[in-house]
Enzyme design. Structure first.
Site, PDB file in Angstrom:
ATOM      1  NE  ARG A  82      -1.041   1.573  -8.916  1.00  0.00           N
ATOM      2  CZ  ARG A  82      -0.043   0.734  -9.210  1.00  0.00           C
ATOM      3  NH1 ARG A  82       0.951   1.141  -9.950  1.00  0.00           N
ATOM      4  NH2 ARG A  82      -0.076  -0.488  -8.755  1.00  0.00           N
ATOM      5  NE  ARG A 107       6.385   3.658 -10.024  1.00  0.00           N
ATOM      6  CZ  ARG A 107       6.377   2.354 -10.275  1.00  0.00           C
ATOM      7  NH1 ARG A 107       7.481   1.666 -10.194  1.00  0.00           N
ATOM      8  NH2 ARG A 107       5.259   1.756 -10.624  1.00  0.00           N
ATOM      9  NE  ARG A 160       8.332   4.665  -4.044  1.00  0.00           N
ATOM     10  CZ  ARG A 160       9.393   3.947  -3.721  1.00  0.00           C
ATOM     11  NH1 ARG A 160      10.196   4.350  -2.771  1.00  0.00           N
ATOM     12  NH2 ARG A 160       9.655   2.831  -4.367  1.00  0.00           N
ATOM     13  CG  ASP A 193      -0.167  -1.511  -3.017  1.00  0.00           C
ATOM     14  OD1 ASP A 193      -0.104  -0.955  -4.120  1.00  0.00           O
ATOM     15  OD2 ASP A 193      -0.055  -2.742  -2.872  1.00  0.00           O
ATOM     16  CE1 TYR A 214       0.905  -8.807  -7.215  1.00  0.00           C
ATOM     17  CE2 TYR A 214      -1.473  -8.657  -6.969  1.00  0.00           C
ATOM     18  CZ  TYR A 214      -0.325  -8.380  -7.683  1.00  0.00           C
ATOM     19  OH  TYR A 214      -0.407  -7.694  -8.862  1.00  0.00           O
TER      20      TYR A 214
HETATM   21  O1  CP3 Z   1      -3.306   6.647  -7.334  1.00  0.00           O
HETATM   22  C1  CP3 Z   1      -3.885   5.579  -7.035  1.00  0.00           C
HETATM   23  O2  CP3 Z   1      -4.499   4.879  -7.859  1.00  0.00           O
HETATM   24  C2  CP3 Z   1      -3.943   5.171  -5.563  1.00  0.00           C
HETATM   25  C3  CP3 Z   1      -2.935   4.299  -5.106  1.00  0.00           C
HETATM   26  C4  CP3 Z   1      -2.820   2.847  -5.569  1.00  0.00           C
HETATM   27  C5  CP3 Z   1      -1.558   2.198  -5.646  1.00  0.00           C
HETATM   28  N1  CP3 Z   1      -1.763   0.880  -5.936  1.00  0.00           N
HETATM   29  C6  CP3 Z   1      -0.252   2.841  -5.427  1.00  0.00           C
HETATM   30  C7  CP3 Z   1       0.990   2.163  -5.869  1.00  0.00           C
HETATM   31  C8  CP3 Z   1      -3.788   1.905  -5.894  1.00  0.00           C
HETATM   32  C9  CP3 Z   1      -5.297   2.081  -6.025  1.00  0.00           C
HETATM   33  C10 CP3 Z   1      -3.123   0.663  -6.103  1.00  0.00           C
HETATM   34  C11 CP3 Z   1      -3.820  -0.601  -6.403  1.00  0.00           C
HETATM   35  C12 CP3 Z   1      -3.021  -1.814  -6.682  1.00  0.00           C
HETATM   36  N2  CP3 Z   1      -1.838  -2.195  -6.111  1.00  0.00           N
HETATM   37  C13 CP3 Z   1      -3.459  -2.858  -7.539  1.00  0.00           C
HETATM   38  C14 CP3 Z   1      -4.782  -2.900  -8.269  1.00  0.00           C
HETATM   39  C15 CP3 Z   1      -4.802  -2.021  -9.483  1.00  0.00           C
HETATM   40  C16 CP3 Z   1      -3.780  -2.368 -10.526  1.00  0.00           C
HETATM   41  O3  CP3 Z   1      -2.923  -1.509 -10.780  1.00  0.00           O
HETATM   42  O4  CP3 Z   1      -3.860  -3.474 -11.074  1.00  0.00           O
HETATM   43  C17 CP3 Z   1      -2.458  -3.861  -7.516  1.00  0.00           C
HETATM   44  C18 CP3 Z   1      -2.472  -5.152  -8.302  1.00  0.00           C
HETATM   45  C19 CP3 Z   1      -1.452  -3.424  -6.602  1.00  0.00           C
HETATM   46  C20 CP3 Z   1      -0.226  -4.188  -6.189  1.00  0.00           C
HETATM   47  C21 CP3 Z   1       1.007  -3.464  -6.532  1.00  0.00           C
HETATM   48  N3  CP3 Z   1       1.452  -2.323  -5.894  1.00  0.00           N
HETATM   49  C22 CP3 Z   1       1.940  -3.797  -7.544  1.00  0.00           C
HETATM   50  C23 CP3 Z   1       1.820  -4.977  -8.485  1.00  0.00           C
HETATM   51  C24 CP3 Z   1       2.941  -2.829  -7.482  1.00  0.00           C
HETATM   52  C25 CP3 Z   1       4.226  -2.821  -8.302  1.00  0.00           C
HETATM   53  C26 CP3 Z   1       3.987  -2.366  -9.689  1.00  0.00           C
HETATM   54  C27 CP3 Z   1       4.249  -0.898  -9.814  1.00  0.00           C
HETATM   55  O5  CP3 Z   1       3.448  -0.202 -10.441  1.00  0.00           O
HETATM   56  O6  CP3 Z   1       5.304  -0.493  -9.299  1.00  0.00           O
HETATM   57  C28 CP3 Z   1       2.608  -1.892  -6.476  1.00  0.00           C
HETATM   58  C29 CP3 Z   1       3.350  -0.676  -6.065  1.00  0.00           C
HETATM   59  C30 CP3 Z   1       2.599   0.616  -6.148  1.00  0.00           C
HETATM   60  N4  CP3 Z   1       1.325   0.845  -5.693  1.00  0.00           N
HETATM   61  C31 CP3 Z   1       3.118   1.863  -6.638  1.00  0.00           C
HETATM   62  C32 CP3 Z   1       2.114   2.832  -6.452  1.00  0.00           C
HETATM   63  C33 CP3 Z   1       2.186   4.303  -6.751  1.00  0.00           C
HETATM   64  C34 CP3 Z   1       4.527   2.081  -7.156  1.00  0.00           C
HETATM   65  C35 CP3 Z   1       5.454   2.061  -5.994  1.00  0.00           C
HETATM   66  C36 CP3 Z   1       6.626   3.006  -6.091  1.00  0.00           C
HETATM   67  O7  CP3 Z   1       6.440   4.226  -5.864  1.00  0.00           O
HETATM   68  O8  CP3 Z   1       7.726   2.512  -6.346  1.00  0.00           O
END
Ligand code: CP3
Length: 348
Positions: free
Chosen positions: A27, A31, A40, A77, A153
């Site tokens: 990540r 944010r 975003r 994602d 999910y």
């Molecule tokens: O920078 C990176 O790592 C690349 C991008 C990336 C994202 N999600 C962007 C993201 C990667 C590799 C992921 C993987 C991901 N997504 C996982 C596996 C790794 C982990 O963190 O456990 C999972 C379970 C998800 C599913 C997911 N996506 C959730 C549960 C959420 C909400 C929680 C949160 O952090 O907001 C997301 C949204 C998400 N994916 C965001 C980002 C940057 C936040 C969205 C926003 O900008 O509002």
């Protein structure tokens, strides 16, 4: 071990002990960075950002400009796969992903494997753009969620605490449930092959919720599907480095490493370093495992632990990373201090 790679990350993945560990952070785009929040906002919602190649490229590059990580991870994602399969998906502010849940074998007819690339095409374009825009010493990582974690999910319809719906299906109708897992396996192989063809040099498979399964079920729904994905990728790309991240699995990480065929494995924060050095790193390169909350704290507590991790893990192939993703409260300057410490051995 000697290799022909110039890139630090690829050298570590090929089994070399490097002069310093390559580093990147799960990540690393997100944010905690003001420039991410601005892009975003420009994109509208999160899915629009994932499917906009120019903006997804931009947010992938943002952390590299500030901190010079040794690897870039595609911005996307893990839930784009259910979206591409035809399961409606939304990201709600302050709540995260929400999907119309699939609860039993009769709901599976709503999923369609044939057309996934139509939805996912913009992601491949992002990879292709990145493969020419990242710095030459930086490695491009593609990724997908592991079938078990993606299925949690799809079945729960959102993040879960107890996984009661998916486990009821898994225990009550293992044959029907295996059809769902098979669909995700096939979609994931096709998706990752396209990422590799577009320029991804490494892929990581995120299994965030692998740790909620008892070991016999872990074998069926984590080990087996991961092994099939690795085999499916290697049939076309025999030398492709694949990093596994089976989070929270404790001692099951040993069978994961021995049986799935992954090139390297990412350690969560709870994995003991000494134990991992003796039982895991003797088999394959490892990545990890700084507590992401130390990156919120910063200062001496963070620096001491970074040094401890590097000292303990650098006698065998090692990639520095976190034990889980960066959280939004992280002060950007703490990531800067981490980068300097790893690169120069000091934060100044
Ligand atoms: O920078 C990176 O790592 C690349 C991008 C990336 C994202 N999600 C962007 C993201 C990667 C590799 C992921 C993987 C991901 N997504 C996982 C596996 C790794 C982990 O963190 O456990 C999972 C379970 C998800 C599913 C997911 N996506 C959730 C549960 C959420 C909400 C929680 C949160 O952090 O907001 C997301 C949204 C998400 N994916 C965001 C980002 C940057 C936040 C969205 C926003 O900008 O509002």
């Amino acid at each position: 071990v000697t290799t022909t790679h110039a890139k630090l990350m690829l050298r570590a993945l090929s089994g070399e002990i490097t002069e310093r560990p390559p580093f990147w952070l799960m990540r690393q785009a997100g944010r905690y960075l003001p420039e991410y929040r601005a892009t975003r906002a420009e994109a509208g919602n999160f899915l629009d950002l994932c499917y906009n190649p120019k903006l997804a490229e931009e947010v992938t590059l943002q952390p590299l400009r500030r901190y010079g990580m040794d690897a870039a991870i595609l911005f996307a994602d893990i839930l784009l796969i259910p979206d591409a399969l035809g399961q409606p998906l939304d990201y709600l502010e302050g709540e995260g992903p929400v999907l119309d849940p699939i609860r039993s074998a009769k709901d599976l007819s709503a999923l369609n494997l044939e057309n996934i690339h139509t939805t996912l095409e913009p992601v491949y374009e992002t990879v292709s753009r990145l493969s020419s825009s990242i710095p030459s010493e930086c490695t491009l990582i593609g990724f997908a969620g592991a079938p078990w974690t993606v299925a949690t999910y799809m079945v729960e319809g959102r993040g879960s605490k107890d996984y009661v719906n998916i486990k009821k299906w898994m225990y009550g109708d293992p044959v029907g449930f295996s059809t769902l897992i098979d669909i995700i396996v096939d979609a994931t192989i096709a998706y990752l092959l396209k990422q590799v063809e577009a320029g991804a040099e490494v892929v990581q498979i995120f299994d965030t919720w692998a740790g909620v399964l008892p070991d016999n079920e872990f074998r069926k729904w984590v080990l087996g599907p991961t092994k099939r994905i690795v085999e499916g990728l290697r049939r076309h790309h025999p030398d492709l480095p694949v990093i596994g991240f089976p989070k929270g699995v404790g001692g099951n990480i040993i069978s994961f490493v021995e049986e799935t065929g992954v090139t390297a494995v990412s350690l969560d924060t709870g994995t003991p370093l000494d134990w991992a050095a003796r039982n895991v790193q003797t088999k394959i390169p490892v990545q990890g495992n700084l507590d992401p909350i130390l990156l919120v704290q910063g200062g001496e507590a963070m620096e001491n632990r970074i040094i401890e991790i590097i000292n303990r893990m650098s006698t065998a192939p090692f990639i520095f990373n976190l034990g889980h993703g960066i959280i939004p409260q992280t002060p950007p300057e703490h990531v800067g201090a981490l980068s300097k410490l790893i690169r120069n051995g000091s934060t100044s």
